[in-house]
Design a protein around this motif. Structure first.
Motif, short mmCIF file in Angstrom:
data_model
loop_
_atom_site.label_atom_id
_atom_site.label_comp_id
_atom_site.label_asym_id
_atom_site.label_seq_id
_atom_site.Cartn_x
_atom_site.Cartn_y
_atom_site.Cartn_z
N LYS A 1 -24.56 38.12 53.55
CA LYS A 1 -24.45 39.06 54.67
C LYS A 1 -25.58 40.09 54.63
O LYS A 1 -26.19 40.40 55.65
CB LYS A 1 -23.10 39.77 54.62
CG LYS A 1 -22.89 40.77 55.73
CD LYS A 1 -21.57 41.51 55.57
CE LYS A 1 -21.51 42.63 56.57
NZ LYS A 1 -21.27 43.91 55.98
N GLN A 2 -25.88 40.60 53.44
CA GLN A 2 -26.95 41.59 53.30
C GLN A 2 -28.31 40.99 53.62
O GLN A 2 -29.15 41.62 54.28
CB GLN A 2 -26.94 42.19 51.90
CG GLN A 2 -25.74 43.08 51.65
CD GLN A 2 -25.60 43.47 50.20
OE1 GLN A 2 -26.25 42.92 49.33
NE2 GLN A 2 -24.71 44.41 49.93
N LYS B 1 -28.88 38.52 55.62
CA LYS B 1 -28.91 38.33 57.08
C LYS B 1 -29.19 39.66 57.78
O LYS B 1 -29.98 39.73 58.73
CB LYS B 1 -27.60 37.75 57.59
CG LYS B 1 -27.60 37.50 59.09
CD LYS B 1 -26.22 37.11 59.58
CE LYS B 1 -26.17 36.88 61.07
NZ LYS B 1 -26.75 37.90 61.89
N GLU B 2 -28.56 40.74 57.33
CA GLU B 2 -28.79 42.05 57.93
C GLU B 2 -30.26 42.46 57.83
O GLU B 2 -30.85 42.92 58.81
CB GLU B 2 -27.93 43.13 57.25
CG GLU B 2 -26.50 43.14 57.70
CD GLU B 2 -26.32 43.68 59.10
OE1 GLU B 2 -27.13 44.50 59.56
OE2 GLU B 2 -25.35 43.27 59.76
N TRP B 3 -30.86 42.29 56.65
CA TRP B 3 -32.27 42.67 56.49
C TRP B 3 -33.19 41.76 57.30
O TRP B 3 -34.21 42.21 57.83
CB TRP B 3 -32.67 42.67 55.01
CG TRP B 3 -32.18 43.89 54.31
CD1 TRP B 3 -31.22 43.97 53.35
CD2 TRP B 3 -32.61 45.25 54.52
NE1 TRP B 3 -31.03 45.27 52.95
CE2 TRP B 3 -31.88 46.08 53.66
CE3 TRP B 3 -33.56 45.84 55.37
CZ2 TRP B 3 -32.05 47.46 53.61
CZ3 TRP B 3 -33.73 47.22 55.30
CH2 TRP B 3 -32.98 48.00 54.43
N ARG B 4 -32.82 40.48 57.40
CA ARG B 4 -33.62 39.57 58.22
C ARG B 4 -33.57 39.99 59.68
O ARG B 4 -34.58 40.00 60.38
CB ARG B 4 -33.10 38.14 58.05
CG ARG B 4 -34.01 37.10 58.68
CD ARG B 4 -33.52 35.68 58.47
NE ARG B 4 -33.35 35.37 57.07
CZ ARG B 4 -32.22 34.86 56.55
NH1 ARG B 4 -31.19 34.59 57.30
NH2 ARG B 4 -32.15 34.59 55.27
N ASP B 5 -32.37 40.34 60.16
CA ASP B 5 -32.23 40.82 61.54
C ASP B 5 -33.03 42.11 61.74
O ASP B 5 -33.68 42.29 62.77
CB ASP B 5 -30.76 41.07 61.88
CG ASP B 5 -29.94 39.78 61.93
OD1 ASP B 5 -30.54 38.69 61.97
OD2 ASP B 5 -28.70 39.87 61.95
N TRP B 6 -32.96 43.01 60.77
CA TRP B 6 -33.70 44.27 60.85
C TRP B 6 -35.20 43.99 60.94
O TRP B 6 -35.90 44.57 61.75
CB TRP B 6 -33.39 45.13 59.62
CG TRP B 6 -34.07 46.46 59.62
CD1 TRP B 6 -33.59 47.62 60.14
CD2 TRP B 6 -35.35 46.76 59.06
NE1 TRP B 6 -34.51 48.63 59.94
CE2 TRP B 6 -35.60 48.13 59.28
CE3 TRP B 6 -36.31 46.02 58.40
CZ2 TRP B 6 -36.76 48.76 58.85
CZ3 TRP B 6 -37.47 46.64 57.98
CH2 TRP B 6 -37.68 48.00 58.21
N GLY C 1 -36.74 41.26 61.99
CA GLY C 1 -37.09 40.67 63.28
C GLY C 1 -37.14 41.71 64.38
O GLY C 1 -38.06 41.72 65.22
N THR C 2 -36.17 42.60 64.37
CA THR C 2 -36.15 43.66 65.37
C THR C 2 -37.34 44.61 65.17
O THR C 2 -37.94 45.08 66.14
CB THR C 2 -34.83 44.45 65.28
OG1 THR C 2 -33.74 43.53 65.45
CG2 THR C 2 -34.74 45.53 66.34
N TRP D 1 -30.94 52.22 61.40
CA TRP D 1 -30.40 50.92 61.01
C TRP D 1 -30.59 50.68 59.51
O TRP D 1 -29.68 50.22 58.82
CB TRP D 1 -31.07 49.84 61.83
CG TRP D 1 -30.43 48.49 61.77
CD1 TRP D 1 -29.34 48.09 61.03
CD2 TRP D 1 -30.85 47.32 62.47
NE1 TRP D 1 -29.06 46.77 61.24
CE2 TRP D 1 -29.99 46.27 62.12
CE3 TRP D 1 -31.88 47.06 63.35
CZ2 TRP D 1 -30.11 44.98 62.63
CZ3 TRP D 1 -32.00 45.77 63.86
CH2 TRP D 1 -31.13 44.75 63.51
N ILE E 1 -27.73 49.99 56.60
CA ILE E 1 -27.75 48.83 55.70
C ILE E 1 -27.79 49.27 54.24
O ILE E 1 -27.08 48.73 53.39
CB ILE E 1 -28.96 47.91 56.02
CG1 ILE E 1 -28.83 47.32 57.42
CG2 ILE E 1 -29.05 46.79 55.00
CD1 ILE E 1 -30.07 46.54 57.87
#
Length: 143
Positions: free
Chosen positions: A81-82, A84-89, A91-92, A122, A126
């Motif tokens: 989960k962590q 994925k969160e950093w990957r999303d961050w 990308g954004t 964000w 995280i």
């Protein structure tokens, strides 16, 4: 080395012990009777080559890998989960910095770096989850 040659290769004590452990597991699973186990165990420790060891376990299925404990599974789930969160961050961040860059170029000079506001908030969320845990109801109910 071919498969035919490996049967004639000499087995080590570790190889014999591995077969003995597999036989013990088969006995515990109910796949072997005590008499079969004793006979095969004697053959295993008397074996000198791989060819003599192979038939002792050839009619037994492979052991299933052990299932991870609840705590290990929970830790792995949190780690995924962590990530994925950093990957999303990330990308954004690329998109927002790209928008900032295009608007800065279009305006003829560097403008205020506004992506730092949403990205900073964000990232703080995280990081707080990383340090303190989410404390969510779903995580507490699994304990």
């Amino acid at each position: 080395m071919t498969g035919a040659d490996s049967g004639a290769m000499r087995a080590s004590d570790a190889d014999r012990e591995a077969v003995a452990q597999r036989l013990r597991a088969a006995l515990d699973e109910g796949r072997l009777t005590l008499a079969e186990y004793d006979e095969r165990l004697q053959q295993a420790f008397a074996a000198t080559t791989y060819g003599e060891l192979a038939p002792l376990t050839s009619d037994l299925p492979e052991l299933a890998p052990p299932k991870p404990s609840k705590q290990v599974a929970k830790r792995e789930k949190r780690k995924r989960k962590q990530i994925k969160e950093w990957r999303d961050w990330g990308g954004t961040a690329v998109i927002l910095v790209g928008i900032w860059l295009v608007t800065s170029i279009a305006s003829g000079g560097a403008t205020f770096f506004w992506p730092m506001i949403p990205l900073g908030i964000w990232a703080a969320v995280i990081l707080s989850d990383l340090v303190f845990g989410s404390g969510g109801k779903s995580e507490r109910s699994e304990d």
